[in-house]
Design an enzyme around this catalytic site. Structure first.
Site, PDB file in Angstrom:
ATOM      1  N   LYS A   1      -5.086   8.929  23.707  1.00  0.00           N
ATOM      2  CA  LYS A   1      -4.931   7.474  23.697  1.00  0.00           C
ATOM      3  C   LYS A   1      -5.455   6.872  24.992  1.00  0.00           C
ATOM      4  CE  LYS A   1      -0.401   6.752  25.787  1.00  0.00           C
ATOM      5  NZ  LYS A   1       0.843   6.015  25.806  1.00  0.00           N
TER       6      LYS A   1
ATOM      7  N   LYS B   1      -3.350   3.640  31.009  1.00  0.00           N
ATOM      8  CA  LYS B   1      -3.604   3.098  32.340  1.00  0.00           C
ATOM      9  C   LYS B   1      -3.590   4.168  33.407  1.00  0.00           C
ATOM     10  CE  LYS B   1       0.281   0.008  31.579  1.00  0.00           C
ATOM     11  NZ  LYS B   1       1.238   1.049  31.158  1.00  0.00           N
TER      12      LYS B   1
ATOM     13  N   LYS C   1       4.684  15.645  30.072  1.00  0.00           N
ATOM     14  CA  LYS C   1       4.411  15.367  31.479  1.00  0.00           C
ATOM     15  C   LYS C   1       4.982  16.408  32.417  1.00  0.00           C
ATOM     16  CE  LYS C   1       3.541  10.442  31.129  1.00  0.00           C
ATOM     17  NZ  LYS C   1       3.812   9.098  31.646  1.00  0.00           N
TER      18      LYS C   1
HETATM   19  P1  TYM Z   1       3.612   1.387  28.564  1.00  0.00           P
HETATM   20  O1  TYM Z   1       3.397   0.623  29.827  1.00  0.00           O
HETATM   21  O2  TYM Z   1       3.153   2.795  28.526  1.00  0.00           O
HETATM   22  O3  TYM Z   1       2.950   0.622  27.369  1.00  0.00           O
HETATM   23  C1  TYM Z   1       3.168  -0.776  27.117  1.00  0.00           C
HETATM   24  C2  TYM Z   1       2.976  -1.060  25.635  1.00  0.00           C
HETATM   25  O4  TYM Z   1       1.621  -0.791  25.225  1.00  0.00           O
HETATM   26  C3  TYM Z   1       1.598   0.116  24.116  1.00  0.00           C
HETATM   27  N1  TYM Z   1       0.373   0.955  24.261  1.00  0.00           N
HETATM   28  C4  TYM Z   1      -0.633   1.051  23.360  1.00  0.00           C
HETATM   29  N2  TYM Z   1      -0.852   0.471  22.160  1.00  0.00           N
HETATM   30  C5  TYM Z   1      -2.004   0.776  21.499  1.00  0.00           C
HETATM   31  N3  TYM Z   1      -2.949   1.621  21.988  1.00  0.00           N
HETATM   32  C6  TYM Z   1      -2.784   2.233  23.185  1.00  0.00           C
HETATM   33  N4  TYM Z   1      -3.721   3.046  23.651  1.00  0.00           N
HETATM   34  C7  TYM Z   1      -1.583   1.953  23.937  1.00  0.00           C
HETATM   35  N5  TYM Z   1      -1.103   2.368  25.141  1.00  0.00           N
HETATM   36  C8  TYM Z   1       0.088   1.751  25.309  1.00  0.00           C
HETATM   37  C9  TYM Z   1       2.930   0.891  24.252  1.00  0.00           C
HETATM   38  O5  TYM Z   1       3.373   1.437  23.030  1.00  0.00           O
HETATM   39  C10 TYM Z   1       3.879  -0.179  24.748  1.00  0.00           C
HETATM   40  O6  TYM Z   1       4.390  -0.968  23.676  1.00  0.00           O
HETATM   41  N6  TYM Z   1       8.416   2.883  28.881  1.00  0.00           N
HETATM   42  C11 TYM Z   1       7.574   1.752  28.478  1.00  0.00           C
HETATM   43  C12 TYM Z   1       7.982   0.457  29.140  1.00  0.00           C
HETATM   44  C13 TYM Z   1       9.426   0.150  29.019  1.00  0.00           C
HETATM   45  C14 TYM Z   1      10.076  -0.411  27.895  1.00  0.00           C
HETATM   46  C15 TYM Z   1      11.436  -0.546  28.263  1.00  0.00           C
HETATM   47  C16 TYM Z   1       9.636  -0.819  26.644  1.00  0.00           C
HETATM   48  C17 TYM Z   1      10.352   0.331  29.997  1.00  0.00           C
HETATM   49  N7  TYM Z   1      11.561  -0.089  29.548  1.00  0.00           N
HETATM   50  C18 TYM Z   1      12.383  -1.078  27.383  1.00  0.00           C
HETATM   51  C19 TYM Z   1      10.610  -1.332  25.748  1.00  0.00           C
HETATM   52  C20 TYM Z   1      11.935  -1.468  26.140  1.00  0.00           C
HETATM   53  C21 TYM Z   1       6.110   2.053  28.853  1.00  0.00           C
HETATM   54  O7  TYM Z   1       5.857   2.789  29.767  1.00  0.00           O
HETATM   55  O8  TYM Z   1       5.172   1.330  28.169  1.00  0.00           O
END
Ligand code: TYM
Length: 322
Positions: A190, A193, A109
């Site tokens: 992938k 959002k 990023k």
């Molecule tokens: P985020 O919002 O990017 O994603 C949320 C969850 O969705 C999964 N995911 C996917 N799984 C399959 N196919 C895809 N295309 C796909 N895109 C996303 C991600 O692996 C995730 O499980 N930093 C984290 C949020 C966070 C967090 C935390 C998680 C903040 N603090 C503490 C665990 C513990 C995030 O941005 O997830």
């Protein structure tokens, strides 16, 4: 006992990958004491619009309730901003600059933007604070977040070793099949959002018509064979992964009896529309009662705050401050 904790960032509309890869699994595996939250503070690491962030945060919380997570398992990250801010500072003073700058997501990023926010670098440290504040033992995430959980582990160990035992050492748990849902228009990346072009993103809240239209335009190839071959036929394999995840089979089985790409897209559209329909309808009902959503949000914040208070105070004291 096991305490799971995971989060989702409101950087855009919840998409099918988040639902199939994360939220649906959280709801299935959930046991008492697990926690799930909307990580709105993480959505500020790139230029953001305040009103839009607030609206997406509510929407994301509503989707988690609609997906069947118990309301007592939910909270919004920024409702704990004071606690997490304090813990993030302790952990930033435990983390080295080199460690933070080696994170793959940061490298990707920061490469694609000039003058990126400092929060983009420190984001995984805030994520470590989320995890360590609540004493989570397991963090169910997709492969893309694994490195961040490893950092949280390393920081917990180092802090405990330097100042005294206060943090539980967390572990990342990955989805069993590891299926990563890809962008329909550009299957090399992938589904995300925050993608600028939404033509290849299936949002959980898209209307059935819009879902069907996007799926009908999904990129395939000119091989005209419906077989599960992720390396040679990425677009087709992605459609089969989606179909399999929605219907509860494996991708190879899902390919059987399907003759053409048109037939495949029709089957995927039916499966996606039926999988998302109950979540979308329930989310709309929940959003129509803002007072109730505010109430459950406040209750969740109170529980999460109480749960981390003692650990945070101990950590401050051990580090010689507070
Ligand atoms: P985020 O919002 O990017 O994603 C949320 C969850 O969705 C999964 N995911 C996917 N799984 C399959 N196919 C895809 N295309 C796909 N895109 C996303 C991600 O692996 C995730 O499980 N930093 C984290 C949020 C966070 C967090 C935390 C998680 C903040 N603090 C503490 C665990 C513990 C995030 O941005 O997830």
């Amino acid at each position: 006992g096991v305490t799971r904790l995971s989060g989702i960032t409101p950087s855009g509309q919840v998409q099918l990958g988040n639902y199939l890869g994360a939220i649906r699994r959280w709801a299935r595996d959930n046991t008492s004491g697990d926690l799930y939250f909307v990580s709105d503070l993480h959505a500020m690491t790139v230029p953001h619009n305040p009103a839009k962030l607030r609206a997406l945060t509510r929407q994301q919380l509503a989707v988690l309730v609609a997906a069947g997570l118990p309301t007592e398992a939910l909270f919004v990250q920024s409702d704990l901003v004071r606690e997490l801010g304090a813990l993030t500072w302790l952990l930033e003073c435990t983390c080295s600059y080199g460690e933070a700058s080696r994170m793959t997501q940061f490298k990707e990023k920061s490469n694609s933007s000039t003058g990126f926010r400092l929060g983009l670098l420190t984001y995984p440290v805030l994520m470590a604070a989320d995890i360590l504040a609540q004493g989570a033992t397991e963090v169910p995430v997709g492969d893309d977040q694994r490195q961040h959980v490893e950092l949280a582990r390393a920081l917990a160990r180092r802090f405990n070793g330097a100042y005294g035992e206060v943090f539980v050492i967390p572990e990342a748990t990955l989805p069993p099949n590891g299926a990563r849902i890809r962008d329909l228009a550009e299957p090399s990346r992938k589904m995300s959002k925050s993608a600028a072009d939404t033509s290849g993103i299936l949002s959980v809240l898209d209307s059935p018509d819009l879902l069907r239209r996007k799926i009908s335009r999904a990129v395939t190839d000119n091989m005209s064979r419906v077989e599960y071959r992720p390396d040679e036929q990425r677009g087709v394999a992605n459609l089969l992964d989606i179909l399999a995840a929605c219907t509860g089979t494996c991708a190879t089985d899902a390919a059987r009896d399907i003759e053409s790409y048109a037939e495949l897209k029709g089957a995927v559209a039916d499966a996606v529309v039926e999988t998302l329909r109950p979540v979308r309808e329930r989310t709309e009902e929940i959003l129509a009662d803002p007072a109730e959503l505010d109430r459950l949000r406040a209750a969740g914040a109170e529980r999460a705050r109480q749960r981390c208070a003692h650990r945070l105070n101990s950590a401050l004291r051990l580090a010689g401050v507070g």
